[in-house]
Enzyme design. Sequence first.
Site, PDB file in Angstrom:
ATOM      1  N   GLY A   8       0.822  -1.216   0.000  1.00 11.80           N
ATOM      2  CA  GLY A   8       0.000   0.000   0.000  1.00 11.80           C
ATOM      3  C   GLY A   8       0.851   1.259   0.000  1.00 11.80           C
ATOM      4  O   GLY A   8       0.492   2.271   0.609  1.00 11.80           O
ATOM      5  N   LEU A  10       1.470   3.598  -2.056  1.00 20.00           N
ATOM      6  CA  LEU A  10       1.058   4.859  -2.673  1.00 20.00           C
ATOM      7  C   LEU A  10      -0.120   5.489  -1.943  1.00 20.00           C
ATOM      8  O   LEU A  10      -0.671   6.493  -2.372  1.00 20.00           O
ATOM      9  CB  LEU A  10       0.733   4.634  -4.155  1.00 20.00           C
ATOM     10  CG  LEU A  10       1.978   4.210  -4.961  1.00 20.00           C
ATOM     11  CD1 LEU A  10       1.590   3.695  -6.339  1.00 20.00           C
ATOM     12  CD2 LEU A  10       2.973   5.344  -5.089  1.00 20.00           C
ATOM     13  N   GLY A  11      -0.482   4.926  -0.795  1.00 23.93           N
ATOM     14  CA  GLY A  11      -1.558   5.498   0.011  1.00 23.93           C
ATOM     15  C   GLY A  11      -1.061   6.632   0.899  1.00 23.93           C
ATOM     16  O   GLY A  11       0.106   7.053   0.803  1.00 23.93           O
ATOM     17  N   GLN A  12      -1.958   7.119   1.751  1.00 22.40           N
ATOM     18  CA  GLN A  12      -1.625   8.283   2.585  1.00 22.40           C
ATOM     19  C   GLN A  12      -0.411   8.019   3.475  1.00 22.40           C
ATOM     20  O   GLN A  12       0.512   8.825   3.527  1.00 22.40           O
ATOM     21  CB  GLN A  12      -2.838   8.656   3.458  1.00 22.40           C
ATOM     22  CG  GLN A  12      -2.609   9.933   4.268  1.00 22.40           C
ATOM     23  CD  GLN A  12      -3.585  10.094   5.437  1.00 22.40           C
ATOM     24  OE1 GLN A  12      -4.328   9.173   5.778  1.00 22.40           O
ATOM     25  NE2 GLN A  12      -3.560  11.253   6.058  1.00 22.40           N
ATOM     26  N   ARG A  36      -0.922  -0.147  -8.226  1.00 22.00           N
ATOM     27  CA  ARG A  36      -0.701   0.648  -9.440  1.00 22.00           C
ATOM     28  C   ARG A  36       0.722   1.174  -9.427  1.00 22.00           C
ATOM     29  O   ARG A  36       1.324   1.343  -8.376  1.00 22.00           O
ATOM     30  CB  ARG A  36      -1.675   1.820  -9.494  1.00 22.00           C
ATOM     31  CG  ARG A  36      -3.029   1.438 -10.040  1.00 22.00           C
ATOM     32  CD  ARG A  36      -3.958   2.625 -10.005  1.00 22.00           C
ATOM     33  NE  ARG A  36      -4.151   3.103  -8.632  1.00 22.00           N
ATOM     34  CZ  ARG A  36      -5.093   2.631  -7.824  1.00 22.00           C
ATOM     35  NH1 ARG A  36      -5.920   1.727  -8.243  1.00 22.00           N
ATOM     36  NH2 ARG A  36      -5.205   3.081  -6.596  1.00 22.00           N
ATOM     37  N   ASP A  53      -0.614  -6.793  -5.772  1.00 20.67           N
ATOM     38  CA  ASP A  53      -1.969  -6.805  -5.232  1.00 20.67           C
ATOM     39  C   ASP A  53      -1.958  -7.884  -4.148  1.00 20.67           C
ATOM     40  O   ASP A  53      -1.792  -9.068  -4.445  1.00 20.67           O
ATOM     41  CB  ASP A  53      -2.937  -7.165  -6.367  1.00 20.67           C
ATOM     42  CG  ASP A  53      -4.376  -7.258  -5.892  1.00 20.67           C
ATOM     43  OD1 ASP A  53      -4.598  -7.338  -4.665  1.00 20.67           O
ATOM     44  OD2 ASP A  53      -5.278  -7.275  -6.752  1.00 20.67           O
ATOM     45  N   TYR A 142     -15.167  -1.951   8.123  1.00 19.83           N
ATOM     46  CA  TYR A 142     -13.752  -1.605   8.317  1.00 19.83           C
ATOM     47  C   TYR A 142     -13.314  -1.955   9.750  1.00 19.83           C
ATOM     48  O   TYR A 142     -12.282  -2.600   9.958  1.00 19.83           O
ATOM     49  CB  TYR A 142     -13.576  -0.111   8.038  1.00 19.83           C
ATOM     50  CG  TYR A 142     -12.199   0.446   8.308  1.00 19.83           C
ATOM     51  CD1 TYR A 142     -11.099   0.034   7.571  1.00 19.83           C
ATOM     52  CD2 TYR A 142     -12.006   1.408   9.304  1.00 19.83           C
ATOM     53  CE1 TYR A 142      -9.839   0.571   7.813  1.00 19.83           C
ATOM     54  CE2 TYR A 142     -10.750   1.950   9.544  1.00 19.83           C
ATOM     55  CZ  TYR A 142      -9.673   1.525   8.795  1.00 19.83           C
ATOM     56  OH  TYR A 142      -8.437   2.053   9.032  1.00 19.83           O
ATOM     57  N   LYS A 146     -10.647  -4.743  11.145  1.00 18.13           N
ATOM     58  CA  LYS A 146      -9.488  -4.380  11.974  1.00 18.13           C
ATOM     59  C   LYS A 146      -9.471  -5.189  13.283  1.00 18.13           C
ATOM     60  O   LYS A 146      -8.407  -5.591  13.747  1.00 18.13           O
ATOM     61  CB  LYS A 146      -9.455  -2.875  12.247  1.00 18.13           C
ATOM     62  CG  LYS A 146      -9.071  -2.043  11.024  1.00 18.13           C
ATOM     63  CD  LYS A 146      -7.643  -2.333  10.547  1.00 18.13           C
ATOM     64  CE  LYS A 146      -7.215  -1.523   9.354  1.00 18.13           C
ATOM     65  NZ  LYS A 146      -5.901  -1.903   8.821  1.00 18.13           N
ATOM     66  N   ILE A 172      -5.138  10.395  10.759  1.00 12.75           N
ATOM     67  CA  ILE A 172      -3.781  10.906  10.537  1.00 12.75           C
ATOM     68  C   ILE A 172      -3.866  12.139   9.643  1.00 12.75           C
ATOM     69  O   ILE A 172      -4.437  12.082   8.554  1.00 12.75           O
ATOM     70  CB  ILE A 172      -2.874   9.827   9.912  1.00 12.75           C
ATOM     71  CG1 ILE A 172      -2.773   8.628  10.861  1.00 12.75           C
ATOM     72  CG2 ILE A 172      -1.488  10.407   9.634  1.00 12.75           C
ATOM     73  CD1 ILE A 172      -1.947   7.476  10.308  1.00 12.75           C
TER      74      ILE A 172
HETATM   75  N1  SER Z   1      -8.698   7.140   9.126  1.00  9.85           N
HETATM   76  C1  SER Z   1      -9.527   5.956   9.179  1.00  9.85           C
HETATM   77  C2  SER Z   1     -10.878   6.219   8.644  1.00  9.85           C
HETATM   78  O1  SER Z   1     -11.373   7.308   8.852  1.00  9.85           O
HETATM   79  C3  SER Z   1      -9.619   5.454  10.579  1.00  9.85           C
HETATM   80  O2  SER Z   1      -8.647   4.512  10.805  1.00  9.85           O
HETATM   81  O3  SER Z   1     -11.464   5.352   8.079  1.00  9.85           O
END
Ligand code: SER
Length: 316
Positions: A8, A10-12, A36, A53, A142, A146, A172
């Site tokens: 991951g 290229l994510g935040q 990608r 992937d 989600y 987790k 974050i």
């Molecule tokens: N930043 C995440 C979200 O808002 C929380 O882990 O989904």
Amino acid sequence: MNKILVTGSLGQIGTELVDYLRGIYGSANVIASGRRDKQDSSIVTEGPFELLDVTDPKKTENVVKNNRVNTIYHLASLLSATGEKDPQALWNINMNGLINVLEAARAQGCSVFYPSSIAVFGAESPKDKTPQVTITRPSTIYGISKVAGELLCDYYHMKYGFDIRGLRYPGIISNIALPGGGTTDYAVHIFYDAIKHGKHTCFLKEDTFLDFIYMPDALEGAVKLMEADPAKLRHRNAFNVTAMSITPKQLCAEIKKHRPEFTINYEIDPVRQDIADSWPNSIDDSAARSEWGWDPEYNLEKMTKDMLDVLSARLK
Ligand code: SER
């Protein structure tokens, strides 16, 4: 010698973690990966990069094996609001992706960093100073992924004895790559809007408390935990971490100190408001502080000043 794979990338978080790790361990020793290939990203051009992937088990194992990886920072994941739009896709990426990474780690003897989230908490968890160990019955897919992920990591550690550590990240705030599809994203977009347009439309109510940390602390915390003396870790995985518990109204007021003309209005998104309402107002991170020295540098004031300075220089 550490040989690190970041999924991951290229994510935040990944975009900044790869650079941070390359600064510590050397560019050649940090393999970035993502679904990608973004040729305009320094992640891809300034060090090793693999198209990966994580829902593909064979490819995941091959990337780990061929690069002689011994540590994996597994960041590939969908976030809370995206998950509510497509729960099955979230389950596939977050859960099948995780077990594929754990299996590759088991085959090759790697340590693993696993980012969990404040999303593991739900309506039955204590709202304020939510403890490290408490009821975790989330209402989002989600959050469910987790909680299951935290337990799976603990299980692999107990069953197979390899080293898996992790944090429960709050929202974050960062200024390089944008977050995508999260509930805490407003706290990033508000800064871009403040600089570009002088106003922001917030999708959460003004008095919604959530925990946040600034990206430099998120990166330092991950590496500090991975480098911590295992003898001092009573929990090992899923540590609560936070630096500020704030509302949109408070964040707006802090931005106004620097940009008095800034205005905010509210158009509530019921899906994300429900998610935010099911999460804690503030979490208790004393276990992280005492077991491995979590000590964030940025509070609301310092983070806001830095975000505005960095973004106004860049977006000018
Ligand atoms: N930043 C995440 C979200 O808002 C929380 O882990 O989904």
